[in-house]
Design a protein around this motif. Structure first.
Motif, PDB file in Angstrom:
ATOM      1  N   VAL A  26     -16.713 -19.955  53.894  1.00  0.00           N
ATOM      2  CA  VAL A  26     -15.893 -20.607  54.925  1.00  0.00           C
ATOM      3  C   VAL A  26     -16.158 -22.108  55.032  1.00  0.00           C
ATOM      4  O   VAL A  26     -15.837 -22.737  56.033  1.00  0.00           O
ATOM      5  N   ARG A  27     -16.732 -22.694  53.975  1.00  0.00           N
ATOM      6  CA  ARG A  27     -16.998 -24.132  53.997  1.00  0.00           C
ATOM      7  C   ARG A  27     -16.834 -24.708  52.600  1.00  0.00           C
ATOM      8  O   ARG A  27     -16.676 -23.987  51.613  1.00  0.00           O
ATOM      9  N   SER A  28     -16.907 -26.016  52.532  1.00  0.00           N
ATOM     10  CA  SER A  28     -16.821 -26.705  51.248  1.00  0.00           C
ATOM     11  C   SER A  28     -18.178 -26.714  50.564  1.00  0.00           C
ATOM     12  O   SER A  28     -19.221 -26.634  51.212  1.00  0.00           O
ATOM     13  N   GLN A  29     -18.145 -26.817  49.235  1.00  0.00           N
ATOM     14  CA  GLN A  29     -19.383 -26.992  48.480  1.00  0.00           C
ATOM     15  C   GLN A  29     -20.030 -28.334  48.813  1.00  0.00           C
ATOM     16  O   GLN A  29     -21.245 -28.478  48.759  1.00  0.00           O
ATOM     17  N   TRP A  30     -19.200 -29.279  49.205  1.00  0.00           N
ATOM     18  CA  TRP A  30     -19.652 -30.657  49.370  1.00  0.00           C
ATOM     19  C   TRP A  30     -19.923 -30.968  50.840  1.00  0.00           C
ATOM     20  O   TRP A  30     -19.281 -30.400  51.725  1.00  0.00           O
ATOM     21  N   PRO A  31     -20.845 -31.875  51.114  1.00  0.00           N
ATOM     22  CA  PRO A  31     -21.216 -32.187  52.503  1.00  0.00           C
ATOM     23  C   PRO A  31     -20.175 -33.047  53.213  1.00  0.00           C
ATOM     24  O   PRO A  31     -20.401 -34.225  53.520  1.00  0.00           O
ATOM     25  N   ILE A  32     -19.015 -32.455  53.438  1.00  0.00           N
ATOM     26  CA  ILE A  32     -17.959 -33.146  54.179  1.00  0.00           C
ATOM     27  C   ILE A  32     -17.837 -32.508  55.554  1.00  0.00           C
ATOM     28  O   ILE A  32     -18.355 -31.432  55.810  1.00  0.00           O
ATOM     29  N   SER A  33     -17.147 -33.175  56.437  1.00  0.00           N
ATOM     30  CA  SER A  33     -16.952 -32.663  57.788  1.00  0.00           C
ATOM     31  C   SER A  33     -16.236 -31.315  57.746  1.00  0.00           C
ATOM     32  O   SER A  33     -15.232 -31.156  57.044  1.00  0.00           O
ATOM     33  N   GLN A  34     -16.754 -30.344  58.494  1.00  0.00           N
ATOM     34  CA  GLN A  34     -16.113 -29.038  58.563  1.00  0.00           C
ATOM     35  C   GLN A  34     -14.719 -29.145  59.167  1.00  0.00           C
ATOM     36  O   GLN A  34     -13.815 -28.396  58.794  1.00  0.00           O
ATOM     37  N   LYS A  35     -14.549 -30.088  60.081  1.00  0.00           N
ATOM     38  CA  LYS A  35     -13.222 -30.291  60.695  1.00  0.00           C
ATOM     39  C   LYS A  35     -12.217 -30.767  59.652  1.00  0.00           C
ATOM     40  O   LYS A  35     -11.056 -30.336  59.647  1.00  0.00           O
ATOM     41  N   LEU A  36     -12.656 -31.669  58.769  1.00  0.00           N
ATOM     42  CA  LEU A  36     -11.780 -32.147  57.698  1.00  0.00           C
ATOM     43  C   LEU A  36     -11.434 -31.003  56.750  1.00  0.00           C
ATOM     44  O   LEU A  36     -10.273 -30.855  56.336  1.00  0.00           O
ATOM     45  N   TYR A  37     -12.438 -30.207  56.416  1.00  0.00           N
ATOM     46  CA  TYR A  37     -12.211 -29.059  55.536  1.00  0.00           C
ATOM     47  C   TYR A  37     -11.211 -28.098  56.155  1.00  0.00           C
ATOM     48  O   TYR A  37     -10.300 -27.611  55.478  1.00  0.00           O
TER      49      TYR A  37
END
Length: 289
Positions: A26-37
């Motif tokens: 439920v998240r991106s592999q990369w350390p980006i904002s969860q809201k952006l994802y």
């Protein structure tokens, strides 16, 4: 190292649907904002629904007339439908767990929930079948089947952009893939082959008065049909291998960028550490907000 990784993939445990870090689904592999994802997932899911509905309307008007149900006879559309369902379901799961876990996704899970097991099965079925559809279309269907349905620009787009979407999502989301999960797609392929044969034996008419969806799956010529089914099994194996290699490539790139000091270590040794780092960064972002 690579051989050991492949050997481990064929252990019986990897046929199941348990994963040490369920938050990866439920998240991106990369350390980006969860809201952006989440925003990206919502946009993509909405676009996928719109594309699917528009495709039904277009093909019905151009080819099926008053027989819209014919849309469901084609394997391409089974795969397309699965891709849309998977996208929407993944967005729903991501929204649910993101809202439910106010601070950290990893701390919420003590085991793999049923909802994410279903998501894992759907992703394997839809992503594997998307590659099969693209490879089979460009390898032989577009050349051997001259039905007008397969010769339009929109048909070429549908048989190509599905895999482009899979490739992009594979490199962005943190979802893992296992080689043995190819068996799920093989089971789906068997269901479709049985459906196709039953439809043919009951004189189901599709387009241009013919009783089969694809020239290469014409049961009047059982040998050719069986060869086609066998080829699809081979493609399922190749597709799952490609998914697995893309997954490992994503981890390798991630290790090079964020784990330079561990770049020579086996990938399996730091997968759990990667999840820990991502979760710590997510916690930090929530704290700052």
């Amino acid at each position: 190292m690579a051989c050991e990784t492949f050997v481990k993939e064929f252990q019986s445990d990897n046929l199941g649907l348990n994963h040490d870090t369920p938050a990866d689904f439920v998240r991106s592999q990369w350390p980006i904002s969860q809201k952006l994802y989440m925003g990206c997932r919502l946009i993509v899911s909405t676009a996928m629904i719109g594309w699917f509905l528009a495709d039904i309307v277009y093909e019905s008007a151009a080819f099926y007339q008053d027989r819209t149900w014919t849309y469901a006879v084609y394997a391409t559309n089974w795969s397309f439908f699965l891709l849309v369902v998977t996208s929407v379901y993944q967005t729903m799961c991501s929204l649910f767990y993101t809202i439910r876990t106010e601070e950290n996704l990893d701390r919420h899970f003590d085991r793999m929930p049923l909802s994410l097991k279903i998501l894992w099965v759907l992703k394997n079925l839809s992503y594997n079948s998307a590659f099969i559809v693209t490879m089979s279309y460009w390898a032989f269907i577009s050349f051997l089947d001259h039905s007008k349905l397969f010769q339009t620009d929109l048909s070429r787009l549908k048989h190509t952009m599905n895999s482009v979407y899979v490739l992009l999502d594979m490199m962005i989301s943190a979802t893992p893939f296992r080689l043995l999960h190819m068996l799920y797609t093989m089971a789906l392929g068997s269901v479709y082959s049985l459906f196709n044969a039953i439809y043919f034996l009951n004189d189901g008419t599709i387009l241009e008065g013919r009783h089969y969806a694809y020239n290469v799956l014409n049961w009047v010529k059982p040998t050719e049909a069986i060869v086609t089914c066998t080829l699809c099994i081979v493609l399922a194996i190749l597709s799952q291998t490609l998914l697995f290699l893309l997954y490992r490539l994503r981890l390798w790139i991630f290790s090079k960028v964020y784990f330079k000091e561990h770049s020579l270590a086996p990938l399996d040794d730091f997968e759990s550490e990667m999840s820990s780092i991502i979760s710590e960064q997510t916690t930090y972002k929530y704290t700052m907000e």
